[in-house]
Motif scaffolding. Sequence first.
Motif, mmCIF file in Angstrom:
data_model
loop_
_atom_site.group_PDB
_atom_site.id
_atom_site.type_symbol
_atom_site.label_atom_id
_atom_site.label_comp_id
_atom_site.label_asym_id
_atom_site.label_seq_id
_atom_site.Cartn_x
_atom_site.Cartn_y
_atom_site.Cartn_z
ATOM 1 N N GLU A 22 -4.390 -3.346 -20.263
ATOM 2 C CA GLU A 22 -5.135 -2.991 -21.478
ATOM 3 C C GLU A 22 -4.306 -2.128 -22.434
ATOM 4 O O GLU A 22 -4.352 -2.321 -23.649
ATOM 5 N N TRP A 23 -3.582 -1.184 -21.899
ATOM 6 C CA TRP A 23 -2.914 -0.161 -22.714
ATOM 7 C C TRP A 23 -1.472 -0.495 -23.042
ATOM 8 O O TRP A 23 -0.879 0.105 -23.947
ATOM 9 N N GLY A 24 -0.862 -1.392 -22.299
ATOM 10 C CA GLY A 24 0.542 -1.723 -22.538
ATOM 11 C C GLY A 24 1.452 -0.537 -22.259
ATOM 12 O O GLY A 24 1.327 0.133 -21.227
ATOM 13 N N SER A 25 2.359 -0.250 -23.185
ATOM 14 C CA SER A 25 3.371 0.794 -22.970
ATOM 15 C C SER A 25 2.783 2.202 -22.964
ATOM 16 O O SER A 25 3.489 3.168 -22.638
ATOM 17 N N ALA A 26 1.506 2.349 -23.302
ATOM 18 C CA ALA A 26 0.873 3.667 -23.257
ATOM 19 C C ALA A 26 0.553 4.092 -21.824
ATOM 20 O O ALA A 26 0.090 5.209 -21.604
ATOM 21 N N ILE A 27 0.778 3.214 -20.848
ATOM 22 C CA ILE A 27 0.719 3.570 -19.428
ATOM 23 C C ILE A 27 2.155 3.591 -18.910
ATOM 24 O O ILE A 27 2.856 2.579 -18.958
ATOM 25 N N VAL A 28 2.603 4.745 -18.429
ATOM 26 C CA VAL A 28 3.989 4.920 -17.993
ATOM 27 C C VAL A 28 4.038 4.967 -16.472
ATOM 28 O O VAL A 28 3.330 5.771 -15.847
ATOM 29 N N THR A 29 4.857 4.109 -15.890
ATOM 30 C CA THR A 29 5.040 4.115 -14.431
ATOM 31 C C THR A 29 6.508 4.117 -14.032
ATOM 32 O O THR A 29 6.823 4.087 -12.847
ATOM 33 N N ASP A 30 7.408 4.162 -14.999
ATOM 34 C CA ASP A 30 8.847 4.203 -14.688
ATOM 35 C C ASP A 30 9.164 5.448 -13.864
ATOM 36 O O ASP A 30 8.777 6.559 -14.244
ATOM 37 N N PRO A 31 9.862 5.318 -12.734
ATOM 38 C CA PRO A 31 10.108 6.479 -11.859
ATOM 39 C C PRO A 31 10.818 7.639 -12.547
ATOM 40 O O PRO A 31 10.484 8.803 -12.296
ATOM 41 N N ALA A 32 11.793 7.351 -13.411
ATOM 42 C CA ALA A 32 12.504 8.438 -14.098
ATOM 43 C C ALA A 32 11.569 9.202 -15.033
ATOM 44 O O ALA A 32 11.628 10.434 -15.136
ATOM 45 N N GLU A 33 10.674 8.470 -15.708
ATOM 46 C CA GLU A 33 9.715 9.128 -16.589
ATOM 47 C C GLU A 33 8.703 9.940 -15.780
ATOM 48 O O GLU A 33 8.323 11.048 -16.176
ATOM 49 N N LEU A 34 8.271 9.407 -14.662
ATOM 50 C CA LEU A 34 7.333 10.146 -13.820
ATOM 51 C C LEU A 34 7.979 11.419 -13.283
ATOM 52 O O LEU A 34 7.310 12.455 -13.154
ATOM 53 N N GLU A 35 9.259 11.346 -12.964
ATOM 54 C CA GLU A 35 9.981 12.557 -12.510
ATOM 55 C C GLU A 35 9.973 13.624 -13.592
ATOM 56 O O GLU A 35 9.725 14.802 -13.332
ATOM 57 N N TYR A 36 10.252 13.228 -14.839
ATOM 58 C CA TYR A 36 10.248 14.175 -15.949
ATOM 59 C C TYR A 36 8.860 14.789 -16.136
ATOM 60 O O TYR A 36 8.720 16.014 -16.252
ATOM 61 N N PHE A 37 7.833 13.973 -16.154
ATOM 62 C CA PHE A 37 6.484 14.478 -16.405
ATOM 63 C C PHE A 37 5.924 15.283 -15.234
ATOM 64 O O PHE A 37 4.934 15.996 -15.399
ATOM 65 N N SER A 38 6.543 15.189 -14.062
ATOM 66 C CA SER A 38 6.067 15.965 -12.911
ATOM 67 C C SER A 38 6.669 17.365 -12.866
ATOM 68 O O SER A 38 6.342 18.149 -11.974
ATOM 69 N N THR A 39 7.555 17.698 -13.813
ATOM 70 C CA THR A 39 8.191 19.014 -13.825
ATOM 71 C C THR A 39 7.753 19.801 -15.057
ATOM 72 O O THR A 39 7.434 19.239 -16.096
#
Length: 524
Positions: A22-39
């Motif tokens: 539904e959301w396309g690129s507005a849902i982020v699941t890339d591991p590098a991006e998730l690492e950034y957002f988890s810090t």
Amino acid sequence: MNHDNTAAPAPAQNLIARLRAEWGSAIVTDPAELEYFSTDVYSQGQPLLAVLRPSDATQLAAAVKQLTDAGVAVVPRGGGMSYTGGYIAAQSPTVLVDTGALDRIVEINLEDAYVVVEAGVTWRALKEALDAKGVRTPYFGPMSGSHATVGGGMSQGAVFHGSARYGCSADVVLGLQVVTAQGEILTTGSAAAANTAPFFRWYGPDLTGLFLGDCGLLGIKTRIVLRLVPRHPHIDYLSWQFPSAEGLFGALGVLARHGLASETAAFDPALTRVRMRRAGLASDVKSLTNVIRKGGLLSGLKLAVKGRDIVDQEQFSLHVTLEGDSAAEVADRVARARKLVDGFGESIEPSIAKMMAANPFAAWNSMLGPQGERWAPVHALVPHSKAVATFEALQALFAREQETMDRHGLFIGTLISSVGAQVTLIEPCIYWPDSHNAFHQRTVDADHRERIGCPGEHLDARAAADRLKRQIADTLRAQGAANLQLGKFYDYRAGRDPVALALLDAIKAQLDPKGLMNPGVLAR
């Protein structure tokens, strides 16, 4: 850290897949991006299942309901400048909501003196839009306002620009729009009434205040209504230095009680040395350019010529901005401030005050020390009458821990300021040699990181800094301090009035019966 979301339960994985469709690129699941957002600036949380970047409240509300129905925790994030675990995940599975795409300035109402913004608008973007209209919010952002968002400032609490005269971020709010854990959209202030504009906060019980400083415990802010005042067209600056902390706190308190300054910033000798080492004021071309643009060539030349000799690095220093609606008003404020403070310390060239005013949101590179050290502030809000005792209690702690600090390369500098008429802010900043995390690598300018270098991983120093951070917070709490940016670090529940806690818990249960909105926040 492993950010493979296949470890999440199948229903959660399936939901993310549907949302991605539904959301396309507005849902982020890339591991590098998730690492950034988890810090955040200080630490790293549990692995994230995904990051949502909603573009409107209705879209977000529908997604939040689906996530919490599936047992997935939801954590809101503003500009990411937290250092207290405000948005890092405390459990799995968790989806983080990045409000950065909620970045519209919805309405600037000059006649009724308010502005409506979405939560992801940065303080700098808001200031630039309001400057063009000749108005401002009374408090207009933290020193990190180039990245920090209005929504984050409302959730965590924020001070600095305008704080000495007008208070903190919460003091300028008229109303909010909030998405709850159950997917409801809640409005506070006068706009909650039928056919009523968002011009007034005090319409019955103050529901707006419930969500200010909640660190995302009660919901995700999507819109904020702020008061407007005319920009003060006249400005001047003063600086002093003091041989003792008592002199500095005396001066800061008397200025605050008389309401003379708009901003106050004071440094102990250790923080002055850090600032002077951090690339040098005279070599910072951007700072000089902005000082010249704002204050004229003479101000820029004074800054360039004085360089590192602006302040005696063995003394405490205080730098203030004074504003008014006429030259006569500012001249009166300056004269009164000099009369009140000159007995406490020595007047010096106010080049640092001018530089800070010319570069109001230039703090993002300061999250690393002059040789690439990691940085972690711990702050206290105390009444002026407790400021000296609180500062002395900190010095006693540092003296006891000096051998450990020396062994691991830790050092501390303290920032001091005032908030309104009643409050002294004391903020010791810990620096220690360590590697840079994903947040530093993304946020701090690459050329700045290259210039200062990186000390590399020092796990023992990191552990020592973590222990000292907790000791500082405990020392401040023992002095009766209050805090902003509570997140998952500062004490909130310990020792608090049980009747007040019961009311908060009942409100939390009403809005979030499963406890899935930012679990772990305000839990200490």
